[in-house]
Write a protein that holds these residues in place. Structure first.
Motif, PDB file in Angstrom:
ATOM      1  N   PRO A  31      39.711  41.829  48.141  1.00  8.00           N
ATOM      2  CA  PRO A  31      39.248  40.809  49.090  1.00  8.00           C
ATOM      3  C   PRO A  31      40.394  40.334  49.970  1.00  8.00           C
ATOM      4  O   PRO A  31      41.562  40.389  49.582  1.00  8.00           O
ATOM      5  CB  PRO A  31      38.746  39.688  48.174  1.00  8.00           C
ATOM      6  N   GLU A  32      40.041  39.848  51.164  1.00  4.10           N
ATOM      7  CA  GLU A  32      41.069  39.363  52.076  1.00  4.10           C
ATOM      8  C   GLU A  32      41.766  38.133  51.510  1.00  4.10           C
ATOM      9  O   GLU A  32      42.978  37.955  51.692  1.00  4.10           O
ATOM     10  CB  GLU A  32      40.454  39.040  53.435  1.00  4.10           C
ATOM     11  N   LYS A  33      40.999  37.287  50.838  1.00  7.85           N
ATOM     12  CA  LYS A  33      41.571  36.095  50.238  1.00  7.85           C
ATOM     13  C   LYS A  33      41.051  35.950  48.813  1.00  7.85           C
ATOM     14  O   LYS A  33      39.919  36.328  48.513  1.00  7.85           O
ATOM     15  CB  LYS A  33      41.220  34.842  51.046  1.00  7.85           C
ATOM     16  N   GLY A  34      41.871  35.373  47.973  1.00  4.35           N
ATOM     17  CA  GLY A  34      41.454  35.122  46.606  1.00  4.35           C
ATOM     18  C   GLY A  34      41.374  36.401  45.793  1.00  4.35           C
ATOM     19  O   GLY A  34      42.056  37.376  46.054  1.00  4.35           O
ATOM     20  N   GLY A  35      40.510  36.386  44.790  1.00  8.63           N
ATOM     21  CA  GLY A  35      40.361  37.534  43.923  1.00  8.63           C
ATOM     22  C   GLY A  35      41.255  37.443  42.700  1.00  8.63           C
ATOM     23  O   GLY A  35      42.164  36.605  42.621  1.00  8.63           O
ATOM     24  N   PRO A  36      41.015  38.288  41.708  1.00 13.03           N
ATOM     25  CA  PRO A  36      41.789  38.241  40.469  1.00 13.03           C
ATOM     26  C   PRO A  36      43.219  38.719  40.660  1.00 13.03           C
ATOM     27  O   PRO A  36      43.524  39.499  41.564  1.00 13.03           O
ATOM     28  CB  PRO A  36      41.011  39.184  39.547  1.00 13.03           C
ATOM     29  N   ARG A  37      44.079  38.230  39.800  1.00 10.89           N
ATOM     30  CA  ARG A  37      45.461  38.700  39.779  1.00 10.89           C
ATOM     31  C   ARG A  37      45.508  40.051  39.076  1.00 10.89           C
ATOM     32  O   ARG A  37      44.786  40.283  38.106  1.00 10.89           O
ATOM     33  CB  ARG A  37      46.334  37.684  39.035  1.00 10.89           C
ATOM     34  N   ILE A  38      46.352  40.963  39.551  1.00 10.34           N
ATOM     35  CA  ILE A  38      46.460  42.302  38.974  1.00 10.34           C
ATOM     36  C   ILE A  38      47.794  42.434  38.267  1.00 10.34           C
ATOM     37  O   ILE A  38      48.859  42.160  38.852  1.00 10.34           O
ATOM     38  CB  ILE A  38      46.324  43.392  40.060  1.00 10.34           C
ATOM     39  N   VAL A  39      47.754  42.858  37.001  1.00 11.29           N
ATOM     40  CA  VAL A  39      48.975  43.076  36.218  1.00 11.29           C
ATOM     41  C   VAL A  39      48.864  44.422  35.512  1.00 11.29           C
ATOM     42  O   VAL A  39      47.781  45.001  35.391  1.00 11.29           O
ATOM     43  CB  VAL A  39      49.201  41.954  35.197  1.00 11.29           C
ATOM     44  N   GLN A  40      49.982  44.908  35.024  1.00 11.63           N
ATOM     45  CA  GLN A  40      50.013  46.171  34.298  1.00 11.63           C
ATOM     46  C   GLN A  40      49.900  45.928  32.790  1.00 11.63           C
ATOM     47  O   GLN A  40      50.439  44.959  32.251  1.00 11.63           O
ATOM     48  CB  GLN A  40      51.315  46.930  34.591  1.00 11.63           C
ATOM     49  N   GLY A  41      49.200  46.852  32.123  1.00  8.31           N
ATOM     50  CA  GLY A  41      49.031  46.728  30.681  1.00  8.31           C
ATOM     51  C   GLY A  41      50.347  46.699  29.934  1.00  8.31           C
ATOM     52  O   GLY A  41      50.510  45.957  28.952  1.00  8.31           O
ATOM     53  N   ASN A  42      51.313  47.508  30.363  1.00 13.33           N
ATOM     54  CA  ASN A  42      52.620  47.515  29.706  1.00 13.33           C
ATOM     55  C   ASN A  42      53.255  46.130  29.734  1.00 13.33           C
ATOM     56  O   ASN A  42      53.887  45.705  28.750  1.00 13.33           O
ATOM     57  CB  ASN A  42      53.556  48.507  30.403  1.00 13.33           C
ATOM     58  N   ASP A  43      53.101  45.433  30.852  1.00  8.19           N
ATOM     59  CA  ASP A  43      53.714  44.109  30.979  1.00  8.19           C
ATOM     60  C   ASP A  43      53.032  43.087  30.072  1.00  8.19           C
ATOM     61  O   ASP A  43      53.690  42.157  29.573  1.00  8.19           O
ATOM     62  CB  ASP A  43      53.659  43.648  32.431  1.00  8.19           C
TER      63      ASP A  43
END
Length: 297
Positions: A140-152
């Motif tokens: 999405p242009e604004k907002g949306g979920p934060r994306i992280v890596q499984g390893n982290d």
């Protein structure tokens, strides 16, 4: 050259990740090198460490370079869980073997193409591993979920919110989903294939049992279509489902980290790409790559 991504289990039958010589001890005994070479091993994961100790055992002069402050590479992630104590003995074992045979280890040393050009060596082993695959889809242009890596998540470098979508249901994805299912989060796990597809049968069964026990919502054969301001749209059984999500955890595989290969090719010395650098695999492949190249040089 890239070391072949061999079907080790099918080729050798019963096998052992830690000991590649299992059931072929006589033919696998290291023999002294006919010509002592100066060898640089770049990368301190399983493949690099096993290659270094094997080469040094045969009499070669070996220096291993690792850009991180610790040895182990992705095995540190695989062995991080509270129930992985037995896994954590492998890195100290390989470290001790390297020390016994006189491998020089330089930690915190990042190797550049210029470093490659300046090296006075007869052979270079690229064991630089792989990097997590990134999300390339629509956002999405604004907002949306934060994306992280499984390893982290596993290593405690990132935290997840209350509503989590884990994308990718092999070892890392299943491990993360179980870890995050603490009773305070809603955790969903999706994969374009089956849950645990392509994993070792016994481990896959154990993980799937734990996922059920932990109350993880599982969606097999389900692609992630897009991220939205509210969460994620997934395609499950021919229906589009919108999941409210504040954190997306990626466990969608890795890509080889082989950016130094061109510099090595231009240098014109004998070289091999081993472990994930030469082709994505598992710990069994990494250990065998190291052992077999260590006997070849």
């Amino acid at each position: 050259m890239t070391w072949p991504n061999r079907p080790y289990v099918r080729e050798f039958g019963t096998c052992c990740t830690v000991n590649p010589a299992t059931f072929r001890e006589a033919s696998f005994e290291p023999v002294p090198a006919q010509k002592v070479k100066k060898v640089a091993v770049i990368g301190g994961g399983l493949a690099g460490m096993n290659a270094a100790q094997t080469l040094a055992q045969r009499g070669h002069e070996v220096t291993l370079y690792e850009q991180a402050g610790d040895l182990g590479g992705q095995w540190l992630v695989a062995s991080h869980g509270a129930d992985k104590a037995d896994f954590r003995t492998l890195i100290p074992y390989l470290t001790r073997r390297m020390r016994e045979y006189g491998v020089r280890v330089e930690l915190g040393r990042s190797i550049s193409p210029q470093d490659i050009r300046d090296m006075e060596v007869d052979c270079i082993l690229l064991a630089t591993g792989a990097l997590p695959r990134q999300y390339r889809g629509e956002r999405p242009e604004k907002g949306g979920p934060r994306i992280v890596q499984g390893n982290d998540i596993i290593m405690g470098r990132e935290q997840a919110g209350r509503r989590v979508l884990v994308v990718g249901a092999r070892y890392i994805g299943m491990e993360v989903a179980i870890q995050l299912s603490d009773g305070e989060r809603t955790v969903s796990l999706i994969d374009i294939n089956g849950i645990g597809a392509g994993t070792i049968a016994e481990l896959g069964e154990w993980y799937r049992t734990r996922l059920v026990e932990c109350g993880v919502h599982m969606y097999p054969h389900t692609p992630l279509m897009r991220l939205t301001r509210e969460g994620a749209d997934i395609a499950f059984e021919s229906s589009m489902i919108s999941l409210p999500v504040d954190t997306v955890v990626l466990a969608i595989g890795t890509v080889p980290c082989n950016g130094l290969e061109q510099a090595v090719v231009e240098k014109g010395v004998e070289y091999y790409c081993i472990g994930d650098c030469g082709g994505i695999g598992d710990a069994l492949k990494a250990m065998r790559d190291g052992a077999e190249v260590g006997r070849l040089v």
